[in-house]
Design a protein around this motif. Structure first.
Motif, PDB file in Angstrom:
ATOM      1  N   CYS A  41      98.330  63.846  64.962  1.00  0.00           N
ATOM      2  CA  CYS A  41      99.114  65.032  65.306  1.00  0.00           C
ATOM      3  C   CYS A  41      99.046  66.029  64.156  1.00  0.00           C
ATOM      4  CB  CYS A  41     100.551  64.611  65.590  1.00  0.00           C
ATOM      5  SG  CYS A  41     101.587  65.916  66.211  1.00  0.00           S
ATOM      6  N   GLU A  42      98.672  67.258  64.444  1.00  0.00           N
ATOM      7  CA  GLU A  42      98.515  68.275  63.395  1.00  0.00           C
ATOM      8  C   GLU A  42      99.824  68.970  63.051  1.00  0.00           C
ATOM      9  OE1 GLU A  42      95.577  70.939  64.893  1.00  0.00           O
ATOM     10  OE2 GLU A  42      93.927  69.730  64.147  1.00  0.00           O
ATOM     11  N   THR A  43     100.756  69.016  63.986  1.00  0.00           N
ATOM     12  CA  THR A  43     101.956  69.819  63.770  1.00  0.00           C
ATOM     13  C   THR A  43     102.983  69.144  62.880  1.00  0.00           C
ATOM     14  OG1 THR A  43     103.032  68.937  65.741  1.00  0.00           O
ATOM     15  CG2 THR A  43     101.717  70.928  66.010  1.00  0.00           C
ATOM     16  N   GLY A  44     102.884  67.834  62.689  1.00  0.00           N
ATOM     17  CA  GLY A  44     103.898  67.134  61.914  1.00  0.00           C
ATOM     18  C   GLY A  44     105.207  67.055  62.666  1.00  0.00           C
ATOM     19  N   PHE A  45     105.123  66.929  63.988  1.00  0.00           N
ATOM     20  CA  PHE A  45     106.308  66.927  64.833  1.00  0.00           C
ATOM     21  C   PHE A  45     107.257  65.795  64.465  1.00  0.00           C
ATOM     22  CE2 PHE A  45     108.564  65.878  68.787  1.00  0.00           C
ATOM     23  CZ  PHE A  45     109.166  67.094  69.019  1.00  0.00           C
ATOM     24  N   ASP A  46     106.719  64.624  64.160  1.00  0.00           N
ATOM     25  CA  ASP A  46     107.555  63.488  63.760  1.00  0.00           C
ATOM     26  C   ASP A  46     108.380  63.824  62.526  1.00  0.00           C
ATOM     27  OD1 ASP A  46     106.475  62.057  65.802  1.00  0.00           O
ATOM     28  OD2 ASP A  46     105.211  60.795  64.535  1.00  0.00           O
ATOM     29  N   ASP A  47     107.736  64.453  61.554  1.00  0.00           N
ATOM     30  CA  ASP A  47     108.441  64.802  60.314  1.00  0.00           C
ATOM     31  C   ASP A  47     109.519  65.845  60.555  1.00  0.00           C
ATOM     32  OD1 ASP A  47     106.891  63.022  58.859  1.00  0.00           O
ATOM     33  OD2 ASP A  47     105.353  64.548  58.460  1.00  0.00           O
ATOM     34  N   LYS A  48     109.250  66.791  61.463  1.00  0.00           N
ATOM     35  CA  LYS A  48     110.251  67.815  61.770  1.00  0.00           C
ATOM     36  C   LYS A  48     111.473  67.196  62.436  1.00  0.00           C
ATOM     37  CE  LYS A  48     107.020  71.618  62.331  1.00  0.00           C
ATOM     38  NZ  LYS A  48     106.450  72.589  63.263  1.00  0.00           N
ATOM     39  N   VAL A  49     111.238  66.314  63.408  1.00  0.00           N
ATOM     40  CA  VAL A  49     112.352  65.662  64.098  1.00  0.00           C
ATOM     41  C   VAL A  49     113.130  64.777  63.124  1.00  0.00           C
ATOM     42  CG1 VAL A  49     112.958  64.019  65.915  1.00  0.00           C
ATOM     43  CG2 VAL A  49     111.253  65.773  66.350  1.00  0.00           C
ATOM     44  N   LYS A  50     112.394  64.058  62.283  1.00  0.00           N
ATOM     45  CA  LYS A  50     113.016  63.187  61.287  1.00  0.00           C
ATOM     46  C   LYS A  50     113.911  64.002  60.352  1.00  0.00           C
ATOM     47  CE  LYS A  50     111.309  59.926  57.808  1.00  0.00           C
ATOM     48  NZ  LYS A  50     110.080  59.366  57.255  1.00  0.00           N
ATOM     49  N   ALA A  51     113.445  65.150  59.917  1.00  0.00           N
ATOM     50  CA  ALA A  51     114.221  66.000  59.016  1.00  0.00           C
ATOM     51  C   ALA A  51     115.451  66.575  59.699  1.00  0.00           C
ATOM     52  CB  ALA A  51     113.343  67.131  58.484  1.00  0.00           C
ATOM     53  N   ARG A  66     120.557  58.258  55.225  1.00  0.00           N
ATOM     54  CA  ARG A  66     119.556  57.587  54.400  1.00  0.00           C
ATOM     55  C   ARG A  66     118.885  56.455  55.174  1.00  0.00           C
ATOM     56  NH1 ARG A  66     122.655  55.570  50.684  1.00  0.00           N
ATOM     57  NH2 ARG A  66     122.977  57.589  49.718  1.00  0.00           N
ATOM     58  N   PHE A  67     119.697  55.639  55.849  1.00  0.00           N
ATOM     59  CA  PHE A  67     119.172  54.538  56.652  1.00  0.00           C
ATOM     60  C   PHE A  67     118.256  55.059  57.763  1.00  0.00           C
ATOM     61  CE2 PHE A  67     119.428  51.761  60.345  1.00  0.00           C
ATOM     62  CZ  PHE A  67     119.005  50.564  59.807  1.00  0.00           C
ATOM     63  N   THR A  68     118.698  56.107  58.453  1.00  0.00           N
ATOM     64  CA  THR A  68     117.908  56.685  59.539  1.00  0.00           C
ATOM     65  C   THR A  68     116.605  57.258  59.017  1.00  0.00           C
ATOM     66  OG1 THR A  68     119.947  57.213  60.712  1.00  0.00           O
ATOM     67  CG2 THR A  68     117.961  58.350  61.422  1.00  0.00           C
ATOM     68  N   TYR A  69     116.634  57.915  57.884  1.00  0.00           N
ATOM     69  CA  TYR A  69     115.418  58.504  57.329  1.00  0.00           C
ATOM     70  C   TYR A  69     114.416  57.425  56.926  1.00  0.00           C
ATOM     71  CZ  TYR A  69     112.512  61.823  54.819  1.00  0.00           C
ATOM     72  OH  TYR A  69     111.461  62.604  54.422  1.00  0.00           O
ATOM     73  N   LYS A  70     114.900  56.337  56.341  1.00  0.00           N
ATOM     74  CA  LYS A  70     114.006  55.265  55.890  1.00  0.00           C
ATOM     75  C   LYS A  70     113.417  54.481  57.061  1.00  0.00           C
ATOM     76  CE  LYS A  70     115.969  54.338  51.357  1.00  0.00           C
ATOM     77  NZ  LYS A  70     116.668  53.345  50.519  1.00  0.00           N
ATOM     78  N   HIS A  71     114.208  54.273  58.106  1.00  0.00           N
ATOM     79  CA  HIS A  71     113.792  53.426  59.227  1.00  0.00           C
ATOM     80  C   HIS A  71     113.563  54.230  60.505  1.00  0.00           C
ATOM     81  CE1 HIS A  71     114.683  49.987  56.748  1.00  0.00           C
ATOM     82  NE2 HIS A  71     115.878  50.498  56.484  1.00  0.00           N
ATOM     83  N   PHE A  72     113.101  55.459  60.364  1.00  0.00           N
ATOM     84  CA  PHE A  72     112.954  56.338  61.516  1.00  0.00           C
ATOM     85  C   PHE A  72     111.934  55.816  62.513  1.00  0.00           C
ATOM     86  CE2 PHE A  72     111.476  60.127  63.777  1.00  0.00           C
ATOM     87  CZ  PHE A  72     112.691  60.601  64.234  1.00  0.00           C
ATOM     88  N   ARG A  73     110.844  55.230  62.042  1.00  0.00           N
ATOM     89  CA  ARG A  73     109.806  54.720  62.942  1.00  0.00           C
ATOM     90  C   ARG A  73     110.346  53.588  63.811  1.00  0.00           C
ATOM     91  NH1 ARG A  73     104.531  55.578  63.257  1.00  0.00           N
ATOM     92  NH2 ARG A  73     104.460  56.549  61.213  1.00  0.00           N
TER      93      ARG A  73
END
Length: 94
Positions: A41-51, A66-73
């Protein structure tokens, strides 16, 4: 990567009623399309949603953010499995 599939369906539906979600739905569709052809994925959509999720949680509970950010996958996989079971059960009952 998994969150793109769920986001595509959910945001696509929400985008029908609100223009706010159409941009996110287009990004999710692009991510799903690239994922279907085994390209990253070029847009980094996962990172945007995670943020966005971590930022929203940070205002209420820093430890949970913190927990959600570390275990987002893992959390996104759990939501994907719940989404598939829910969709399957809805089809079964209909």
């Amino acid at each position: 990567m998994v969150i793109c599939i769920v986001a595509f369906v959910v945001l696509g539906f929400m985008g029908i009623f609100s223009a706010k979600y159409r941009v996110w739905a287009k990004e999710a569709a692009s991510c799903v399309g690239r994922m279907a052809t085994f390209r990253p994925c070029e847009t980094g959509f996962d990172d945007k949603v995670k943020a966005v999720v971590a930022t929203a949680l940070m205002a209420r509970h820093a430890g949970l953010a913190r927990f959600t950010y570390k275990h987002f996958r893992a959390i996104s996989w759990a939501f994907m499995i719940a989404f598939v079971f829910s969709l399957g059960y809805s089809v079964y009952t209909a």
